[in-house]
Design an enzyme around this catalytic site. Structure first.
Site, PDB file in Angstrom:
ATOM      1  N   ARG A  74       0.703  -1.048  -0.060  1.00 56.95           N
ATOM      2  CA  ARG A  74       0.142   0.066  -0.061  1.00 56.95           C
ATOM      3  C   ARG A  74       0.752   1.298  -0.004  1.00 56.95           C
ATOM      4  O   ARG A  74       0.307   2.406  -0.392  1.00 56.95           O
ATOM      5  CB  ARG A  74      -1.010  -0.153   1.365  1.00 56.95           C
ATOM      6  CG  ARG A  74      -1.803   1.151   1.273  1.00 56.95           C
ATOM      7  CD  ARG A  74      -3.180   0.959   2.189  1.00 56.95           C
ATOM      8  NE  ARG A  74      -2.706   0.396   3.399  1.00 56.95           N
ATOM      9  CZ  ARG A  74      -2.342   0.913   4.348  1.00 56.95           C
ATOM     10  NH1 ARG A  74      -2.376   2.288   4.369  1.00 56.95           N
ATOM     11  NH2 ARG A  74      -2.139   0.380   5.673  1.00 56.95           N
ATOM     12  N   TYR A 127     -17.026  12.641 -17.713  1.00 56.05           N
ATOM     13  CA  TYR A 127     -17.430  11.136 -17.442  1.00 56.05           C
ATOM     14  C   TYR A 127     -18.536  11.311 -16.383  1.00 56.05           C
ATOM     15  O   TYR A 127     -18.203  11.818 -15.355  1.00 56.05           O
ATOM     16  CB  TYR A 127     -16.312  10.577 -17.039  1.00 56.05           C
ATOM     17  CG  TYR A 127     -16.330   8.902 -16.670  1.00 56.05           C
ATOM     18  CD1 TYR A 127     -17.495   8.142 -17.449  1.00 56.05           C
ATOM     19  CD2 TYR A 127     -15.859   8.407 -15.401  1.00 56.05           C
ATOM     20  CE1 TYR A 127     -17.549   6.816 -17.031  1.00 56.05           C
ATOM     21  CE2 TYR A 127     -16.144   7.285 -15.004  1.00 56.05           C
ATOM     22  CZ  TYR A 127     -16.964   6.392 -15.719  1.00 56.05           C
ATOM     23  OH  TYR A 127     -17.231   5.185 -15.418  1.00 56.05           O
ATOM     24  N   ASP A 199      -7.949  15.360 -16.926  1.00 53.44           N
ATOM     25  CA  ASP A 199      -7.925  13.930 -17.345  1.00 53.44           C
ATOM     26  C   ASP A 199      -7.622  13.840 -19.124  1.00 53.44           C
ATOM     27  O   ASP A 199      -8.128  14.306 -19.735  1.00 53.44           O
ATOM     28  CB  ASP A 199      -9.430  13.412 -17.324  1.00 53.44           C
ATOM     29  CG  ASP A 199      -9.622  11.955 -17.569  1.00 53.44           C
ATOM     30  OD1 ASP A 199      -8.801  11.274 -18.200  1.00 53.44           O
ATOM     31  OD2 ASP A 199     -10.651  11.557 -16.723  1.00 53.44           O
ATOM     32  N   LYS A 224      -8.046   1.915 -19.987  1.00 56.10           N
ATOM     33  CA  LYS A 224      -8.243   2.084 -21.312  1.00 56.10           C
ATOM     34  C   LYS A 224      -6.807   1.955 -22.247  1.00 56.10           C
ATOM     35  O   LYS A 224      -6.571   0.971 -22.175  1.00 56.10           O
ATOM     36  CB  LYS A 224      -8.882   3.659 -21.384  1.00 56.10           C
ATOM     37  CG  LYS A 224      -9.703   3.981 -20.377  1.00 56.10           C
ATOM     38  CD  LYS A 224     -10.901   2.839 -20.414  1.00 56.10           C
ATOM     39  CE  LYS A 224     -12.344   3.597 -19.687  1.00 56.10           C
ATOM     40  NZ  LYS A 224     -12.233   3.626 -18.192  1.00 56.10           N
TER      41      LYS A 224
END
Length: 407
Positions: A74, A127, A199, A224
């Protein structure tokens, strides 16, 4: 926890002369790679949650920030670190952070700079989940937002308040591919001392580099194009060392939205073909856009490579090519659009983008369903708008399937 608890930073690798001489397509393959113990050509997958210390003193030193090294995935992982170095090099950033999803990247970037009482100005066309995060979830935390049309810079300026801290958009826009002037956005951000966040998912750093235009932070849904094979959910944030240190060691550490090493490894594998995939995506999208524009059953095509599109003027000076996503409006109503989609046989009805397969979806009922009807209308998302992520198939087969479905 301070950044020095991790091994060498992306900035140190970015300064190496060999990397400064390489083209982006080469960096996508070689960037950030380090020699490993056994000389493996492929980056090793460090599928471990925790890392052993040689002794108690070493463990204490790493936790105190006095010694570099890994502690717990983490907080950092060697496989993940290579992906972060590669993305920082490609975006021209000092550092990068890999996250568990594109939305983890969006939320982490925003929460790095926002707290209760703050205000954000964002594009009204983004989005659907980014829209829901900004207008609903951040609002629950006492962070207000104003969404405006980023084609109208005076409206963006007018939306800024004394408590505004962040200006956020994506360009090209999901789903109708509007292109915003990044330099103009940066100028406003600097004038009002705001953090600018863009973005860059639709473009990837191979087609557009917002940081080079003055943006403070860049976000990617690595699900993507970066991965390119539809088998990973992940995100990336790139920025300067100060911003990324806070994002990694406060937001990601405490909220926990970190990527798994296996997903980072899959993205590293996918990025080796990023350049060749992008060229095919763009070639196919350009040919499909031209076909759709000439088809009498289509009311309008949204694709920046077309001279009729408002974003065409940015090709070559902000973005290298128009990407692999396009949208179009059919002549007819909602049912007409649904019937057309259901007649397709090769194209896959699915959300997401950047996969080898050509995907088609209906934004109003799918990706942008979090919008109210009024918000969709203001964002230019009509009921007969369809979005296609153009894949890697032969373009003649893609066109043939659309042609038979238009009858």
């Amino acid at each position: 926890m301070e950044s020095k608890t991790l091994p060498s930073s992306a900035a140190e690798h970015a300064e190496l002369p060999v990397y400064n001489k390489l083209h982006a397509s080469t960096l996508a393959i070689h960037g950030g790679h380090q020699a490993n113990e056994h000389g493996a050509l492929v980056t090793p997958l460090h599928q471990s949650a925790t890392f052993a210390f040689d002794n108690a003193e070493q463990g204490g030193a790493r936790f105190a920030g006095d010694q570099p090294g890994y502690i717990y995935t983490r907080l950092g992982n060697p496989t993940t670190a290579e992906l972060e170095r590669k993305m920082a090099l490609l975006e021209g950033a000092e550092d990068a952070a890999a996250t568990a999803s594109g939305m983890a990247a969006v939320s982490s970037a925003l929460l790095t700079h926002l707290q209760a009482g703050d205000h954000i100005v964002a594009s009204n066309a983004i989005y659907g989940c980014s829209f829901a995060l900004i207008t609903t979830q951040l609002n629950r935390l006492g962070i207000r937002s104003t969404l405006v049309d980023f084609n109208n810079m005076p409206a963006v300026t007018a939306a800024i308040e004394p408590t505004t801290k962040v200006i956020f958009c994506e360009t090209p826009v999901n789903p109708h591919l509007d292109v915003f002037d990044i330099r103009a956005i940066v100028a406003i951000a600097k004038q009002y001392d705001l953090v600018s966040i863009v973005d860059n998912t639709f473009m990837t750093p191979l087609l557009q580099q917002p940081l080079a235009l003055g943006v403070d932070m860049v976000i990617h849904s690595a699900t993507k194009y970066l991965n390119g094979h539809g088998d990973v959910i992940a995100g990336i944030v790139c920025g300067n060392r100060e911003h990324m240190t806070r994002l990694k060691y406060e937001i990601l550490k405490d909220f926990g939205g970190v990527i798994s090493p296996h997903d980072a490894w899959l993205i590293l594998r996918g990025m080796k073909t990023l350049d060749v995939r992008l060229q095919r995506h763009c070639d196919n999208a350009e040919q499909l856009a031209q076909y759709l524009q000439a088809n009498q059953a289509i009311a309008k095509v949204f694709y920046p490579a077309l001279s009729s599109h408002q974003g065409h003027r940015f090709i070559g000076r902000q973005m290298k090519r128009a990407g692999g996503v396009l949208a179009f409006e059919l002549i007819g109503d909602l049912q007409h659009a649904i019937d057309f989609v259901n007649r397709l046989t090769l194209l896959t009805i699915a959300v997401s983008l950047g996969d080898a397969e050509t995907l088609i979806q209906h934004p109003a009922s799918m990706t942008h369903s979090p919008y109210t009807p009024q918000a969709r209308a203001e964002a230019g998302i009509s009921d007969n708008l369809l979005r296609i992520s153009v894949g890697l198939e032969d373009i003649n087969d893609i066109i043939a399937d659309i042609e038979q479905a238009l009858v």
